[in-house]
Enzyme design. Structure first.
Site, short mmCIF file in Angstrom:
data_model
loop_
_atom_site.label_atom_id
_atom_site.label_comp_id
_atom_site.label_asym_id
_atom_site.label_seq_id
_atom_site.Cartn_x
_atom_site.Cartn_y
_atom_site.Cartn_z
N PHE A 126 0.87 -1.19 0.00
CA PHE A 126 0.00 0.00 0.00
C PHE A 126 0.89 1.23 0.00
O PHE A 126 1.76 1.37 0.87
CB PHE A 126 -0.93 0.05 1.22
N ASP A 148 9.40 2.63 2.03
CA ASP A 148 8.21 3.40 2.36
C ASP A 148 7.94 3.22 3.85
O ASP A 148 7.39 2.21 4.28
CB ASP A 148 7.02 2.94 1.52
N LYS A 160 2.58 10.79 7.67
CA LYS A 160 1.78 10.47 8.86
C LYS A 160 2.31 11.11 10.15
O LYS A 160 2.10 12.30 10.35
CB LYS A 160 1.61 8.95 8.97
C1 LIG Z 1 -0.75 5.80 4.55
C2 LIG Z 1 0.32 5.30 3.68
C3 LIG Z 1 0.65 5.95 2.49
C4 LIG Z 1 -0.15 7.11 1.91
O1 LIG Z 1 -0.23 8.19 2.76
P1 LIG Z 1 -1.44 9.26 2.55
O2 LIG Z 1 -1.06 10.38 3.48
O3 LIG Z 1 -2.69 8.56 2.95
O4 LIG Z 1 -1.43 9.65 1.12
C5 LIG Z 1 1.74 5.47 1.77
N1 LIG Z 1 2.45 4.41 2.20
C6 LIG Z 1 2.15 3.76 3.34
C7 LIG Z 1 3.00 2.60 3.76
C8 LIG Z 1 1.06 4.16 4.10
O5 LIG Z 1 0.73 3.48 5.20
#
Ligand SMILES: *Cc1c(COP(=O)(O)O)cnc(C)c1O
Length: 400
Positions: free
Chosen positions: A140, A225, A254
Site C-alpha cells: 500500500f 516506504d 503520517k
Molecule cells: C498511509 C500510507 C501511504 C499514503 O499516505 P497518505 O497520506 O494517505 O497519502 C503510503 N504508504 C504507506 C505505507 C502508508 O501506510
C-alpha cells in the site's frame, strides 16, 4: 444532535469512499477520544499511525498556534524561516543529508518515484522512457493513479485505468524474486519494511538485508516506504533499522506532523534528490511554515519523550499478553513495537464484528482487509492503559 444525525448528513452529502465505524468523534487527548455523546474510547488505530505522539499533544498544538499567528504559507516562490531548520533537523535525526517536503504520503511516494526515474536516466544511464520500478504484492503506497498502477488490490484499481506503465510486481518476502526481476532498466525497488495496510505483515528475517544487497549489486535504488512503519511505530525510529541497512531513499509522512497537519517528506543522499532542478517538481503547500513548525515540534516530542523506546518495550509487553489469550478465532499475532496485527481464522466471521464489539467496550480499532485487527495505539500509551485495553480485547476474542 445524536450520533445518527451526524451520520445521516455525512451519508447524504459526502462521497462514500470509506466505511467508517459509526462513532462520531469531537474531542481527543493523548490515547483517548470522545464521541458526540460523551463516551470515551482508547484509540488503538492512532489515525493509521499519524498520531504516534498522541492526540492534540500540547507541545505540537502550541507550535501550531504560535506559527499560525506569524505566517502560514509563503509558497516556495519565497523562502520561509522554518524550512531550513526542518531540513537540518531531519538530517541530524535520520542521517540523510537531503530531504524534500510534501503534504500527503501519496505525494511523497510520487516524489520518490519521480526521483528514482530521473536518477535512472541522469545517473545510472537508463535509456529514455525505459525505467522500471519493482514493487511487492500486497503493498500500500497511496491512491494516485500511478501508485495504484502497482497495487494488486482489485478494488483500488477497478474503474481507474489506464494505468501508469513501468512497474513490476514481485511477491513480498521473496528476495530471489527481486534478483530475477531486475533488468538493466531497473531503477528502484520500493518496499514497506513492514506492510501496514496489507495486514501488519512482517517479512522473513533477513529479507530487507538480502534485498538491499541485491539492489546494491545491481545499482538499483532501495526505497523504503516508512510512512506507516516509521517514526517509532515499529519500536525503532525506522523499521529498516532491524536489519542494519541504510536505504537509498526513505519516505515518511503520517506521524511526521503528529496528526496535526499533512506533512510528508522524502529523505535521501544528494546523489538522488540532487537530480531535481528548479521547476522539475513542487507543491504549493509543500514545506509551508505552518506544517514545518508542526513537524519540527512533532520530531522533538518523539525524541524527547522517548516514544520510540516506549513503542519497543510496550509493544513486546502487549504482544506477549495478546498471545496468552486462548481464543479459537486467532490464527497469528505478529508485529514489531506497537505495530501489531491479530490475524483471525477464516471461520471467525471477519474482523469487523470484533472491531464493533471492541468499540462498544470503549476500544477503537479497525479491521484491515477482512480478517486482521490492527492494534497501533499512540506511542504515548502507558502500561496501565494497555492492561485496560487488553482486558477488553481478551473478552472480545473469547466471544463465540
Ligand atoms: C498511509 C500510507 C501511504 C499514503 O499516505 P497518505 O497520506 O494517505 O497519502 C503510503 N504508504 C504507506 C505505507 C502508508 O501506510
Amino acid at each position: 444532535m445524536k450520533t445518527e444525525d451526524f451520520i445521516q448528513i455525512e451519508e447524504k452529502y459526502g462521497a462514500h469512499n470509506y466505511h467508517p465505524l459509526n462513532v462520531v468523534i469531537n474531542k481527543a487527548e493523548g490515547v483517548w477520544v470522545y464521541d458526540v455523546e460523551g463516551k470515551k474510547y482508547l484509540d488503538c488505530l492512532a489515525a493509521y499511525s499519524a498520531v504516534n505522539q498522541g492526540h492534540c499533544h500540547p507541545r505540537i498544538i502550541n507550535a501550531l498556534k504560535e506559527q499560525a499567528e506569524k505566517v502560514t504559507l509563503t509558497s516556495r516562490a519565497f523562502r520561509n524561516d522554518q524550512l531550513p531548520f526542518l531540513y537540518k533537523e531531519l538530517a541530524e535525526l535520520t542521517g540523510y543529508p537531503m530531504s524534500l517536503p510534501m503534504n500527503s504520503g501519496a505525494e511523497a511516494v510520487e516524489t520518490a518515484l519521480k526521483a528514482a526515474r530521473k536518477w535512472g536516466y541522469k545517473v545510472k544511464g537508463v535509456e529514455e522512457n525505459k525505467a522500471e520500478i519493482i514493487a511487492c504484492t500486497n503493498n500500500f503506497a497511496g491512491r494516485t493513479i500511478s501508485i495504484v498502477s502497482f497495487s494488486i488490490e482489485e478494488q483500488y484499481r477497478d474503474g481507474f485505468g489506464p494505468f501508469t506503465p513501468g512497474f513490476k510486481i514481485i511477491p513480498y518476502g521473496d528476495a530471489e524474486a527481486l534478483e530475477a526481476a531486475i533488468t538493466k532498466n531497473t531503477v528502484a525497488f520500493i518496499v514497506e519494511p513492514i506492510q501496514g495496510e496489507g495486514g501488519v505483515i512482517v517479512p522473513p528475517d533477513g529479507y530487507l538485508k538480502k534485498t538491499f544487497d541485491i539492489c546494491k549489486k545491481n545499482n538499483v535504488l532501495f526505497v523504503a516506504d516508512e510512512i506507516q512503519s516509521g517514526l517509532g511505530r515499529s519500536g525503532k525510529l525506522f523499521a529498516y533499522m532491524y536489519e542494519n541497512i541504510r536505504p537509498d531513499v526513505v519516505i515518511i509522512g503520517k506521524a511526521l506532523s503528529g496528526g496535526c497537519y499533512p506533512v510528508s517528506a522524502v529523505l535521501a543522499d544528494k546523489e538522488v534528490l540532487g537530480v531535481f532542478n528548479p521547476g522539475d517538481h513542487g507543491s504549493t503547500f509543500g514545506g509551508n511554515p505552518l506544517g514545518v513548525a508542526v513537524a519540527r515540534e512533532s520530531l522533538k516530542v518523539l525524541v524527547e519523550e522517548k516514544l520510540v523506546e516506549n513503542s519497543y518495550e510496550l509493544g513486546n509487553y502487549f504482544r506477549e499478553k495478546l498471545k496468552s489469550i486462548p481464543s479459537k478465532h486467532v490464527k497469528e499475532i505478529r508485529g514489531k513495537g506497537l505495530f501489531i496485527g491479530v490475524e483471525l481464522h477464516p471461520e471467525a466471521g471477519g474482523a469487523r464484528r470484533f472491531c464493533e464489539a471492541l468499540m462498544n467496550r470503549g476500544v477503537l480499532c479497525k479491521e484491515t482487509h477482512s480478517h486482521v485487527i490492527r492494534f497501533a495505539p499512540p506511542l504515548v500509551i502507558t502500561k496501565e492503559e494497555i492492561d485496560w485495553a487488553f482486558s477488553q480485547i481478551n473478552d472480545v476474542l473469547l466471544m463465540a
